[in-house]
Design a protein around this motif. Sequence first.
Motif, PDB file in Angstrom:
ATOM      1  N   GLN A  12       0.933  -1.060   0.020  1.00  0.00           N
ATOM      2  CA  GLN A  12       0.001  -0.033   0.111  1.00  0.00           C
ATOM      3  C   GLN A  12       0.773   1.348  -0.017  1.00  0.00           C
ATOM      4  OE1 GLN A  12      -2.823   0.104   3.013  1.00  0.00           O
ATOM      5  NE2 GLN A  12      -3.702   2.331   2.420  1.00  0.00           N
ATOM      6  N   SER A  19      -0.150  -9.969   6.685  1.00  0.00           N
ATOM      7  CA  SER A  19      -1.261 -10.523   7.731  1.00  0.00           C
ATOM      8  C   SER A  19      -0.982 -11.845   7.994  1.00  0.00           C
ATOM      9  CB  SER A  19      -2.541 -10.261   7.071  1.00  0.00           C
ATOM     10  OG  SER A  19      -2.886  -8.782   7.196  1.00  0.00           O
ATOM     11  N   ASP A  51       0.120  -7.839  10.956  1.00  0.00           N
ATOM     12  CA  ASP A  51      -1.081  -7.891  11.568  1.00  0.00           C
ATOM     13  C   ASP A  51      -1.384  -9.249  12.141  1.00  0.00           C
ATOM     14  OD1 ASP A  51      -3.606  -8.159  12.534  1.00  0.00           O
ATOM     15  OD2 ASP A  51      -4.715  -7.102  10.497  1.00  0.00           O
ATOM     16  N   ASP A 108      -4.664  -1.649  16.203  1.00  0.00           N
ATOM     17  CA  ASP A 108      -5.238  -2.229  14.977  1.00  0.00           C
ATOM     18  C   ASP A 108      -4.419  -1.747  13.662  1.00  0.00           C
ATOM     19  OD1 ASP A 108      -6.289   0.097  14.774  1.00  0.00           O
ATOM     20  OD2 ASP A 108      -8.339  -0.613  15.367  1.00  0.00           O
ATOM     21  N   LEU A 109      -4.910  -2.293  12.606  1.00  0.00           N
ATOM     22  CA  LEU A 109      -4.374  -1.852  11.341  1.00  0.00           C
ATOM     23  C   LEU A 109      -4.602  -0.055  10.926  1.00  0.00           C
ATOM     24  CD1 LEU A 109      -2.986  -2.451   8.802  1.00  0.00           C
ATOM     25  CD2 LEU A 109      -5.406  -2.913   7.630  1.00  0.00           C
ATOM     26  N   GLU A 110      -5.338   0.244  11.330  1.00  0.00           N
ATOM     27  CA  GLU A 110      -5.645   1.831  11.391  1.00  0.00           C
ATOM     28  C   GLU A 110      -4.728   2.678  11.915  1.00  0.00           C
ATOM     29  OE1 GLU A 110      -9.387   5.089  12.065  1.00  0.00           O
ATOM     30  OE2 GLU A 110      -9.862   3.046  12.226  1.00  0.00           O
ATOM     31  N   GLU A 111      -4.446   2.230  13.419  1.00  0.00           N
ATOM     32  CA  GLU A 111      -3.568   2.735  14.234  1.00  0.00           C
ATOM     33  C   GLU A 111      -1.955   2.482  13.821  1.00  0.00           C
ATOM     34  OE1 GLU A 111      -3.905   2.615  18.578  1.00  0.00           O
ATOM     35  OE2 GLU A 111      -6.024   3.174  18.415  1.00  0.00           O
ATOM     36  N   LEU A 113      -1.261   2.003  10.741  1.00  0.00           N
ATOM     37  CA  LEU A 113      -0.839   2.861   9.586  1.00  0.00           C
ATOM     38  C   LEU A 113      -0.645   4.443  10.179  1.00  0.00           C
ATOM     39  CD1 LEU A 113      -3.328   1.407   6.984  1.00  0.00           C
ATOM     40  CD2 LEU A 113      -0.905   1.281   6.903  1.00  0.00           C
ATOM     41  N   ALA A 114      -1.582   4.838  10.950  1.00  0.00           N
ATOM     42  CA  ALA A 114      -1.368   6.290  11.393  1.00  0.00           C
ATOM     43  C   ALA A 114      -0.110   6.432  11.929  1.00  0.00           C
ATOM     44  CB  ALA A 114      -2.432   6.269  12.544  1.00  0.00           C
ATOM     45  N   ASP A 117       2.464   6.877   9.352  1.00  0.00           N
ATOM     46  CA  ASP A 117       2.451   8.157   8.498  1.00  0.00           C
ATOM     47  C   ASP A 117       3.174   9.170   9.472  1.00  0.00           C
ATOM     48  OD1 ASP A 117       1.077   7.300   6.354  1.00  0.00           O
ATOM     49  OD2 ASP A 117      -1.090   7.654   7.218  1.00  0.00           O
ATOM     50  N   ARG A 123       2.115   7.751   3.115  1.00  0.00           N
ATOM     51  CA  ARG A 123       2.261   6.900   2.221  1.00  0.00           C
ATOM     52  C   ARG A 123       2.243   7.558   0.773  1.00  0.00           C
ATOM     53  NH1 ARG A 123      -2.859   4.037   4.247  1.00  0.00           N
ATOM     54  NH2 ARG A 123      -2.698   5.895   5.842  1.00  0.00           N
TER      55      ARG A 123
END
Length: 134
Positions: A12, A19, A51, A108-111, A113-114, A117, A123
């Motif tokens: 991404q 995962s 993950d 989790d994935l969202e955190e 990636l944040a 960043d 990204r």
Amino acid sequence: MTGPRLVSILRQGSYLIASIHTALDDTEMTAFQHDLVERIGRDRARGVVIDVAALDVLDSFASWTLRTIGEVARLRGAVTVVVGIQPEVAFAMVALGMDTGSVRTALDLEEGLAFLDRVVGPRRPATATRGGPA
């Protein structure tokens, strides 16, 4: 005929999202490590999310392998974050004195990636274009 995939590694932008879909034996975990480290160089990844949400057990070898992946990734220029450690797994890891070393973790994935960043910058698109603004 092949069975279900044990792991997946997706790109991404400048990140890789790996995962683990089911518990891996030591041989499978080692193969995952080699595949992921190879992809970091091939895809020029700046960040890696691993993950482990599907795992209800994380043994000492798996924990050690995640730490190793994080350190090798760092030496190759990528930041690693492990996401999705289940509460029961976290309790067991603490009780057994296991940890992820210097590898960061996120809920989790969202955190995850944040976090990447914030640490390595946003990204970039999977396909970079040349030239200035249109």
